[in-house]
Design a protein around this motif. Structure first.
Motif, PDB file in Angstrom:
ATOM      1  N   LEU A   7       0.857  -1.184   0.000  1.00 62.05           N
ATOM      2  CA  LEU A   7       0.000   0.000   0.000  1.00 62.05           C
ATOM      3  C   LEU A   7       0.887   1.226   0.000  1.00 62.05           C
ATOM      4  O   LEU A   7       1.889   1.277   0.731  1.00 62.05           O
ATOM      5  CB  LEU A   7      -0.904   0.024   1.233  1.00 62.05           C
ATOM      6  CG  LEU A   7      -2.066  -0.964   1.296  1.00 62.05           C
ATOM      7  CD1 LEU A   7      -2.685  -0.960   2.694  1.00 62.05           C
ATOM      8  CD2 LEU A   7      -3.119  -0.607   0.251  1.00 62.05           C
ATOM      9  N   SER A   8       0.542   2.222  -0.809  1.00 62.15           N
ATOM     10  CA  SER A   8       1.325   3.458  -0.848  1.00 62.15           C
ATOM     11  C   SER A   8       0.404   4.656  -0.953  1.00 62.15           C
ATOM     12  O   SER A   8      -0.668   4.588  -1.575  1.00 62.15           O
ATOM     13  CB  SER A   8       2.307   3.445  -2.021  1.00 62.15           C
ATOM     14  OG  SER A   8       1.620   3.330  -3.247  1.00 62.15           O
ATOM     15  N   ASN A   9       0.838   5.739  -0.318  1.00 56.77           N
ATOM     16  CA  ASN A   9       0.037   6.968  -0.291  1.00 56.77           C
ATOM     17  C   ASN A   9       0.963   8.158  -0.328  1.00 56.77           C
ATOM     18  O   ASN A   9       2.007   8.181   0.343  1.00 56.77           O
ATOM     19  CB  ASN A   9      -0.833   7.000   0.979  1.00 56.77           C
ATOM     20  CG  ASN A   9      -1.548   8.333   1.160  1.00 56.77           C
ATOM     21  OD1 ASN A   9      -1.035   9.230   1.800  1.00 56.77           O
ATOM     22  ND2 ASN A   9      -2.730   8.432   0.575  1.00 56.77           N
ATOM     23  N   ASN A  10       0.606   9.133  -1.135  1.00 58.29           N
ATOM     24  CA  ASN A  10       1.364  10.381  -1.232  1.00 58.29           C
ATOM     25  C   ASN A  10       0.440  11.522  -0.827  1.00 58.29           C
ATOM     26  O   ASN A  10      -0.500  11.857  -1.556  1.00 58.29           O
ATOM     27  CB  ASN A  10       1.906  10.587  -2.645  1.00 58.29           C
ATOM     28  CG  ASN A  10       2.724  11.859  -2.784  1.00 58.29           C
ATOM     29  OD1 ASN A  10       2.192  12.932  -3.006  1.00 58.29           O
ATOM     30  ND2 ASN A  10       4.028  11.710  -2.654  1.00 58.29           N
ATOM     31  N   MET A  11       0.703  12.081   0.346  1.00 59.45           N
ATOM     32  CA  MET A  11      -0.160  13.140   0.882  1.00 59.45           C
ATOM     33  C   MET A  11       0.550  14.484   0.791  1.00 59.45           C
ATOM     34  O   MET A  11       1.694  14.626   1.231  1.00 59.45           O
ATOM     35  CB  MET A  11      -0.529  12.824   2.331  1.00 59.45           C
ATOM     36  CG  MET A  11      -1.488  13.841   2.945  1.00 59.45           C
ATOM     37  SD  MET A  11      -2.035  13.365   4.605  1.00 59.45           S
ATOM     38  CE  MET A  11      -0.478  13.410   5.494  1.00 59.45           C
TER      39      MET A  11
END
Length: 624
Positions: free
Chosen positions: A317-321
C-alpha cells in the motif's frame, strides 16, 4: 536528377528514345559521381560500362571500379556488378555486387591476429525495408568458420538471430535468438535464448564474431508469455542460462508463473503480487559441495540447494499526501514466502512472513527527505537463496524498503534516515545517512557485513571545472573509518583530447565474486589526420594489468584505417582444476588466462560503417 553527361558523343537515337553515350560522367540523386566509358540510356534506366566512382564529397584515395553498372533514375538505385575496391588505383579486394540507394550494401574484409594466428573475415550484407542479413565467412586460427546475423523488425515482431560456427576439433558453434512477438494487443511472447557447443569456440573465437560479452559469466536462456488486461498482469516462462565459465553459486533454472494486479482505495494505491516458481540446480551438486568451504566457520554466503519450490506473495500500500511545505509518502509492504526443498527423498518445508513500513517526508524547497523504516526481524539466512543478491550501495538504495534484488530476502531493517540532493554551485550531489540503524542480516556471513551494519555515509558527487569533470560515488563507513565502496573518476574532454582516470572500489552485486578494486585509464588524442587511443585496467589487489589496449586510427581523403592491439585476461571456459587455486579465485574476472589480439580494420567513409567509434571502444574494450 542527373547532374550531367560530360564529354559525351551521341551515337544513336532510336524510335524508343534510346541513347548511347561515350565517355561521360553522371551524378545520382544521392550525390554519387560516376565516371563511365560508355552508357546506354532507355526509359530512365542507365546501363553503364567500365565505371569508376566513390561516395566521398572531396578527393579520395579509393575508388569502386566495375565493368558493368545500372542506374535507375526513378528509384535512385545504383547496382554495380562484380565491383572491386581500389586504393591508390591498386585493387585490394573484390566487393561483389553492390546496391547503393536507400539501402546501400558492400562487402568489407576484416583482418587480425589472435595469439600469433592470422584472422581474416569477409562480410556480405543485404537489406530490405524491414530486415538485414549479414553473412561473414571467417578464417581464424587455421580453421574456417561462418558467422550469420539476421534481424527483422515488423509490425508485430522484432527478432534477431546471431550464430557462429567453426570447423575445429569440437565442431564448435554458438547462437543467440532474441525476439519479441505481439500476438495480440495485450498478449505478448518473448525469447532470449543462447546456446553453444565446443569449448574452444568460446575461449578463442566467438567473442569476435558474435555479440557476446566476453566478461559475462553465462548466456541467457529465457522465454515466456505475458498478458496485460484490466490492470492485471499474467506472466509465465523460464529463466535460465548456459555457463560460459566455471560453475557459480547461483546456478538454478527457474520455471515460474507470476500474477500482478493494481487497485485503488481512495488516496491509496495497492499492488498484489504472487509468484509460483520451481528452481533446479544446473551444475553437478557433488562438484559444488566439493568446492564450497566446510560448514564449520566457513565464510560462504549460503548452502546450494538441489531443487526448491517457492511461493512468493507480496502486498503493498502506498500513499502520497500533500502538505503545506511538501509531501508525506507512506509505504506498507507485507511478504509471505513458502519454500519446499527437495533432496533425494527428503522434503523440508519453510514459511516466512514479514512486513516493512516506511514513512518519508519530502521538502522540495530544500531538496531534503527524511523519515523512518521499521520492519519485522526474521532469521531468513536459514532459507534458500535462489535468485537474490544485495543492491549496490547508493544514497537511493539506502532509503528503499528492500535492500535486495529478488524475493528471498526482505525487511530486516530498522532505521531513521535523511537524504539530501541538489546542486551547490556547479556541483550535483546526493547524500544519505542513518541517524539510527539496525539490521538482521548477520547470519548471512561476513561477506555481507560490507553492505550492512557499518554506519555508512552514502554519497554521489559530480563537479565540472572547465573541461575537467570530477565524479565520486560510494559509501564511507564511520564505524570502520574507511571507504567500503568508492568510485572516483577524473575526466578531461577538450577539442582534441579525451583522458580519464578512474579508481573503482565497488562491491559487485553477483557476490560471492570478489569486490572490484582497480584503476582504469582511458585516453584519446586527435592530430591533423590520425588519432591515438588506449585503455588500461590495473588490479590493485593483484598488482597486475588485467587489460591493455593501444591503437592508432588514420584518416585521409575518405579512407579510415585502424590498427589496435589488446592484451587482456578474462573468463575462460575450462575444466575446473582447483589445484591451481580456490573456486572463488578461479571464478573471478582476473583469471590468469591471457589473450593477445591484433585487429586491422578500415572504412570507406560515406560507403561503409565498419569501425566502432573510438569513444565506445575505449569505454567497453575491443570485444565488449
Amino acid at each position: 536528377m542527373i547532374g550531367g553527361l560530360l564529354y559525351s558523343e551521341c551515337n544513336e537515337l532510336d524510335s524508343e528514345s534510346s541513347i548511347s553515350v561515350d565517355s561521360g560522367n553522371l551524378t545520382t540523386d544521392s550525390g554519387v559521381s560516376i565516371n563511365f566509358k560508355t552508357a546506354h540510356i532507355k526509359e530512365n534506366i542507365y546501363t553503364l560500362k567500365n565505371v569508376e566512382f566513390n561516395t566521398c564529397d572531396t578527393s579520395s584515395i579509393w575508388n569502386i571500379a566495375a565493368k558493368d553498372a545500372e542506374y535507375n533514375q526513378e528509384s535512385s538505385e545504383l547496382k554495380i556488378k562484380d565491383a572491386r575496391i581500389e586504393v591508390f588505383d591498386i585493387p585490394i579486394f573484390w566487393a561483389g555486387n553492390i546496391e547503393i540507394g536507400e539501402n546501400e550494401n558492400i562487402n568489407v574484409p576484416n583482418f587480425g591476429i589472435t595469439d600469433s594466428e592470422f584472422d581474416l573475415s569477409y562480410k556480405f550484407i543485404t537489406k530490405s525495408d524491414n530486415s538485414k542479413l549479414e553473412i561473414e565467412p571467417i578464417y581464424t586460427n587455421s580453421k574456417f568458420g561462418l558467422s550469420l546475423d539476421y534481424s527483422f523488425s515488423g509490425e508485430k515482431t522484432n527478432s534477431r538471430l546471431q550464430t557462429f560456427l567453426i570447423d575445429d576439433t569440437d565442431s564448435s558453434w554458438v547462437y543467440r535468438l532474441n525476439s519479441k512477438i505481439n500476438i495480440t494487443e495485450k498478449l505478448h511472447a518473448y525469447i532470449d535464448y543462447s546456446d553453444f557447443s565446443g569449448t574452444s569456440l568460446i575461449q578463442n573465437y566467438g567473442y569476435k564474431f558474435l555479440n557476446i560479452k566476453r566478461r559475462a559469466l553465462d548466456l541467457r536462456q529465457n522465454y515466456g508469455m505475458s498478458l496485460l488486461t484490466n490492470r492485471r498482469l499474467f506472466e509465465t516462462g523460464r529463466e535460465s542460462f548456459k555457463n560460459l565459465s566455471l560453475p557459480r553459486p547461483i546456478t538454478h533454472d527457474k520455471d515460474f508463473f507470476r500474477y500482478k494486479s493494481l487497485y485503488k482505495f481512495g488516496q491509496w494505491d495497492a499492488i498484489r503480487e504472487s509468484e509460483y516458481s520451481k528452481f533446479r540446480i544446473q551444475n553437478n551438486v557433488v562438484l559444488l559441495r566439493k568446492i564450497l568451504p566446510p560448514a564449520d566457520g566457513a565464510d560462504f554466503p549460503y548452502l546450494v540447494n538441489e531443487e526448491v519450490d517457492r511461493k512468493k506473495r507480496k502486498f503493498s500500500l502506498s500513499n502520497n499526501m500533500q502538505i503545506q511545505s511538501g509531501t508525506i509518502d507512506t509505504t506498507i509492504e507485507g511478504y509471505w514466502n513458502e519454500y519446499t526443498t527437495h533432496y533425494q527423498n527428503i522434503r523440508d518445508d519453510q514459511q516466512i512472513a514479514s512486513y516493512v513500513v516506511r514513512q518519508m517526508v519530502g521538502l522540495p524547497k530544500y531538496q531534503i527527505k527524511f523519515g523512518y523504516i521499521f520492519s519485522s526481524f526474521n532469521n531468513q539466512h536459514d532459507s534458500p537463496l535462489l535468485d537474490s543478491y544485495p543492491k549496490k550501495p547508493s544514497p537511493e538504495s539506502n532509503i528503499s524498503t528492500n535492500l535486495w534484488v529478488g524475493g528471498d530476502r526482505n525487511a530486516n531493517q530498522r532505521k531513521i534516515f535523511i537524504f539530501k540532493s541538489g546542486q551547490l554551485g556547479l556541483t550535483n550531489y546526493s547524500l544519505s545517512a542513518n541517524l539510527y540503524e539496525d539490521y538482521n542480516f548477520g547470519g548471512e556471513g561476513t561477506t555481507l557485513n560490507n553492505y550492512f551494519d557499518n554506519k555508512p555515509l552514502f554519497f554521489s558527487l559530480q563537479h565540472p571545472i572547465g573541461n575537467l569533470n570530477i565524479a565520486m560515488k560510494g559509501n564511507y563507513s564511520l564505524e570502520r573509518n574507511k571507504f567500503m565502496a568508492a568510485d572516483l573518476a577524473l575526466s578531461y574532454l577538450g577539442a582534441t583530447s579525451l583522458i580519464s582516470l578512474e579508481r573503482k572500489q565497488l562491491l559487485v552485486p553477483s557476490y560471492p565474486l570478489n569486490e572490484l578494486d582497480n584503476y582504469l585509464l582511458k585516453f584519446k588524442r586527435d592530430f591533423s589526420n590520425f588519432s591515438l587511443f588506449g585503455r588500461t585496467q590495473y588490479s590493485i589487489e593483484e598488482q597486475t594489468i588485467n587489460e591493455n589496449i593501444f591503437g592508432i586510427e588514420w584518416e585521409q581523403n575518405c579512407f579510415r584505417l585502424r590498427l589496435a592491439f589488446e592484451r587482456a585476461r578474462f573468463f575462460p571456459f575450462t575444466t575446473p582444476n582447483y589445484t591451481n587455486g580456490s573456486y572463488l579465485e578461479q571464478i573471478y574476472l582476473t583469471n590468469p588466462i591471457v589473450k593477445n589480439n591484433l585487429t586491422f580494420e578500415f572504412e570507406l567513409v560515406g560507403l561503409t560503417e565498419t569501425l566502432k567509434p573510438i569513444e565506445r571502444l575505449i569505454q567497453n574494450g575491443i570485444f565488449n
